[in-house]
Design a protein around this motif. Structure first.
Motif, short mmCIF file in Angstrom:
data_model
loop_
_atom_site.label_atom_id
_atom_site.label_comp_id
_atom_site.label_asym_id
_atom_site.label_seq_id
_atom_site.Cartn_x
_atom_site.Cartn_y
_atom_site.Cartn_z
N ILE A 299 55.48 18.05 2.80
CA ILE A 299 55.45 16.69 2.01
C ILE A 299 53.23 16.39 2.96
CG2 ILE A 299 55.26 14.45 1.61
CD1 ILE A 299 58.43 14.89 2.19
N ARG A 300 52.95 16.88 4.01
CA ARG A 300 51.53 16.91 4.78
C ARG A 300 50.76 17.14 3.69
NH1 ARG A 300 52.36 18.46 9.37
NH2 ARG A 300 53.79 16.61 10.05
N ALA A 301 51.54 18.64 3.03
CA ALA A 301 50.20 19.84 2.75
C ALA A 301 50.01 19.33 1.22
CB ALA A 301 50.99 21.41 2.87
N ALA A 302 51.15 18.95 0.05
CA ALA A 302 51.71 18.83 -0.91
C ALA A 302 50.05 17.42 -1.49
CB ALA A 302 52.61 18.26 -1.72
N ALA A 303 50.18 16.37 0.00
CA ALA A 303 50.11 14.94 0.03
C ALA A 303 48.61 15.52 0.37
CB ALA A 303 49.99 14.02 0.93
N ALA A 304 48.00 16.29 0.98
CA ALA A 304 46.90 16.78 1.55
C ALA A 304 45.76 17.20 0.26
CB ALA A 304 46.35 17.56 2.23
N ASP A 305 46.93 18.29 0.01
CA ASP A 305 46.12 18.92 -1.23
C ASP A 305 45.44 17.86 -3.08
OD1 ASP A 305 46.25 21.12 -0.81
OD2 ASP A 305 47.51 22.05 -2.44
N ALA A 306 46.66 16.82 -3.03
CA ALA A 306 46.68 15.87 -3.98
C ALA A 306 45.09 14.70 -3.82
CB ALA A 306 48.17 15.04 -4.04
N ILE A 307 45.32 14.79 -2.74
CA ILE A 307 43.67 13.51 -2.86
C ILE A 307 43.04 14.77 -2.88
CG2 ILE A 307 43.05 12.47 -0.82
CD1 ILE A 307 45.18 10.87 -2.32
N ALA A 308 42.60 15.49 -2.02
CA ALA A 308 41.48 16.65 -1.93
C ALA A 308 41.29 16.60 -3.77
CB ALA A 308 41.89 17.88 -1.28
N ASN A 309 41.88 17.37 -4.48
CA ASN A 309 41.81 17.13 -5.99
C ASN A 309 42.19 16.15 -6.54
OD1 ASN A 309 41.96 19.86 -5.38
ND2 ASN A 309 44.02 20.46 -5.86
N LEU A 310 42.09 14.83 -6.31
CA LEU A 310 41.39 13.68 -6.93
C LEU A 310 41.23 13.38 -7.88
CD1 LEU A 310 43.48 11.32 -6.98
CD2 LEU A 310 41.40 10.61 -5.36
N SER A 311 39.55 14.37 -8.24
CA SER A 311 39.03 14.08 -9.01
C SER A 311 39.42 14.87 -10.34
CB SER A 311 37.51 14.63 -8.50
OG SER A 311 37.55 16.06 -8.37
N SER A 312 40.26 15.73 -10.60
CA SER A 312 40.74 16.41 -11.80
C SER A 312 42.12 15.73 -12.23
CB SER A 312 41.28 17.63 -11.78
OG SER A 312 42.17 17.85 -10.60
N ALA A 313 42.34 14.78 -11.33
CA ALA A 313 43.72 14.17 -11.36
C ALA A 313 44.01 13.37 -12.89
CB ALA A 313 43.85 13.01 -10.41
N GLN A 314 44.88 13.40 -13.56
CA GLN A 314 44.96 12.75 -14.49
C GLN A 314 46.00 11.68 -14.86
OE1 GLN A 314 45.85 15.66 -18.17
NE2 GLN A 314 45.55 16.93 -16.27
N LEU A 315 45.20 10.66 -15.73
CA LEU A 315 46.50 9.52 -15.81
C LEU A 315 47.86 9.94 -16.52
CD1 LEU A 315 44.15 6.58 -17.03
CD2 LEU A 315 45.12 7.26 -15.31
N PRO A 316 49.16 9.39 -16.54
CA PRO A 316 49.95 9.27 -16.89
C PRO A 316 50.30 9.62 -18.35
CG PRO A 316 50.83 7.87 -15.25
CD PRO A 316 48.56 7.95 -15.56
N ALA A 317 50.93 10.74 -19.18
CA ALA A 317 50.10 11.41 -20.45
C ALA A 317 51.59 9.99 -20.67
CB ALA A 317 50.55 13.28 -19.94
N ILE A 318 51.27 9.26 -21.42
CA ILE A 318 51.91 8.19 -21.95
C ILE A 318 51.41 7.83 -23.76
CG2 ILE A 318 53.37 6.17 -22.15
CD1 ILE A 318 54.29 6.51 -19.09
N GLU A 319 51.39 7.93 -24.37
CA GLU A 319 50.73 7.61 -26.07
C GLU A 319 51.77 6.23 -25.71
OE1 GLU A 319 50.37 9.89 -29.75
OE2 GLU A 319 50.28 11.49 -28.62
N LEU A 320 50.08 5.52 -26.97
CA LEU A 320 50.39 4.08 -27.11
C LEU A 320 49.96 4.07 -28.40
CD1 LEU A 320 49.27 2.46 -23.85
CD2 LEU A 320 51.02 2.82 -24.54
N PRO A 321 50.77 2.92 -28.89
CA PRO A 321 52.27 2.06 -27.99
C PRO A 321 53.16 2.92 -27.58
CG PRO A 321 52.43 1.69 -30.86
CD PRO A 321 51.15 2.36 -30.03
#
Ligand SMILES: [Zn+2]
Length: 274
Positions: free
Chosen positions: A196-218
Motif C-alpha cells: 500500500i505504501r509503495a502504491a500510494a507513493a507511486d500514485a502521488i508521484a505520477n499525479l501529473s498524468s492522472a485521469q478523472l473518472p471515465a464517466i460520460e455525462l449525462p
C-alpha cells in the motif's frame, strides 16, 4: 498537495467475516488495528511523494473505526454518521487526489470478500452507463463532480479490477485474493502495508498524468434491488423511474446530484429491508 482518503474496512488483509469488521467485540478490536495500519501506510506513501495535507473520511459502518491520534501526517479525521455525501463527505475541488483504502467488491461480483453495494439486503446490482460498478464506481461520481482524480484503491483483486473499469490508470494495492465472499488468501499485514505504501507513493508521484473518472455525462445509474417492493419505494425519489419489477434507473447531467439521488434511495429503502 491535498489528499482525500476514504476508508472502508472489508478490504483489509486478513478480514473475511462481518464479526471482524463490526464492533464492539474483541475480533473487531483486533482488526480495526490492521485497518488503521493500512490507512497509515497509504498516508505514509502519499507523504513520501509530496502530499502535505490529508483528510481521512471514515466510511465504514458507523464510521468511527480509527484512532485520530494515531493517524500519520497530522491527518484531519472526518468521522461519524449521517454524512450527506457519505463515503465521499469532505471532498471538494481544493483536493489533488482521492485514495480508496480497504474497499470491497460489488454485490454482483463473482467472488469478493464481504461484497456488497452500500446495502447487501437491498441492492443486488448497480450499472453506471451500462458498466457494472461497486462503491468505488458510484463514489467516483463525486470525484468527477469536483474534478479530482481517484489514484489509489486498496483491497482484494476483484475490487481493484472493478475500480479500474471507471478509473483509468489507478494504482492498485491488492492485499488479498478472494476465494469466496467469506474466504480470502491475504498477504501478511507487513507485506500488505508495504504494498500500500509503495502504491500510494507511486500514485502521488505520477499525479501529473492522472485521469478523472471515465464517466460520460449525462450519466445513468441502473439499480437492481433484492425485491420489487424496494424498487417501488425507490421511485418515490424524484427522477427515479421503474425499469422492471426489481430495477429502477435515474439519469443526470450533474454527477454529484446523481450520487445524492443514489444515497437518498439507499437511505429510504433501509426502511423496509428484511
Ligand atoms: Zn464497509
Amino acid at each position: 498537495m491535498k489528499v482525500f482518503l476514504s476508508s472502508d474496512m472489508e478490504g483489509t488483509a486478513g478480514v473475511v467475516d462481518w464479526a471482524q469488521c463490526l464492533g464492539p467485540g474483541p475480533e473487531y478490536q483486533y482488526y480495526r488495528r490492521l485497518l488503521q495500519d493500512e490507512v497509515n501506510a497509504a498516508i505514509e506513501g502519499a507523504l513520501v511523494s509530496g502530499a502535505t495535507e490529508i483528510l481521512v473520511n471514515d466510511s465504514h459502518s458507523s464510521m468511527q473505526n480509527l484512532r485520530p491520534d494515531e493517524l500519520l501526517g497530522n491527518a484531519r479525521y472526518l468521522s461519524g454518521r449521517h454524512k450527506p455525501l457519505y463515503m465521499m463527505q469532505g471532498l471538494d475541488a481544493s483536493f489533488d487526489a482521492v485514495f480508496f483504502v480497504s474497499y470491497h467488491g460489488s454485490m454482483a461480483s463473482e467472488a469478493s470478500t464481504l461484497s456488497h453495494t452500500y446495502n447487501p439486503k437491498a441492492i443486488a446490482r448497480v450499472l453506471l452507463n451500462g458498466v457494472e460498478v461497486g462503491e468505488s464506481g458510484i463514489n467516483a461520481l463525486v470525484a468527477l463532480g469536483h474534478g479530482v482524480p481517484i489514484v489509489l484503491v486498496t483491497g482484494d483483486d476483484t475490487t481493484a479490477e472493478e475500480a479500474s473499469r471507471i478509473c483509468p490508470g489507478i494504482s492498485t494495492a491488492v492485499v488479498k485474493h478472494s476465494v469466496t465472499r467469506f474466504a480470502a488468501d491475504s498477504l501478511h499485514p507487513n507485506e500488505a502495508k508495504e504494498l500500500i505504501r509503495a502504491a500510494a507513493a507511486d500514485a502521488i508521484a505520477n499525479l501529473s498524468s492522472a485521469q478523472l473518472p471515465a464517466i460520460e455525462l449525462p450519466a445513468t445509474l441502473e439499480i437492481s434491488f433484492q425485491n420489487g417492493d424496494l424498487a417501488e419505494m425507490a421511485t418515490w425519489v424524484q427522477g427515479v423511474e421503474r425499469v422492471d419489477a426489481r430495477t429502477v434507473q435515474v439519469t443526470g447531467e450533474d454527477p454529484i446530484g446523481l450520487f445524492r439521488t443514489f444515497i437518498t434511495v439507499v437511505l429510504l429503502t433501509r426502511a423496509i429491508v428484511e
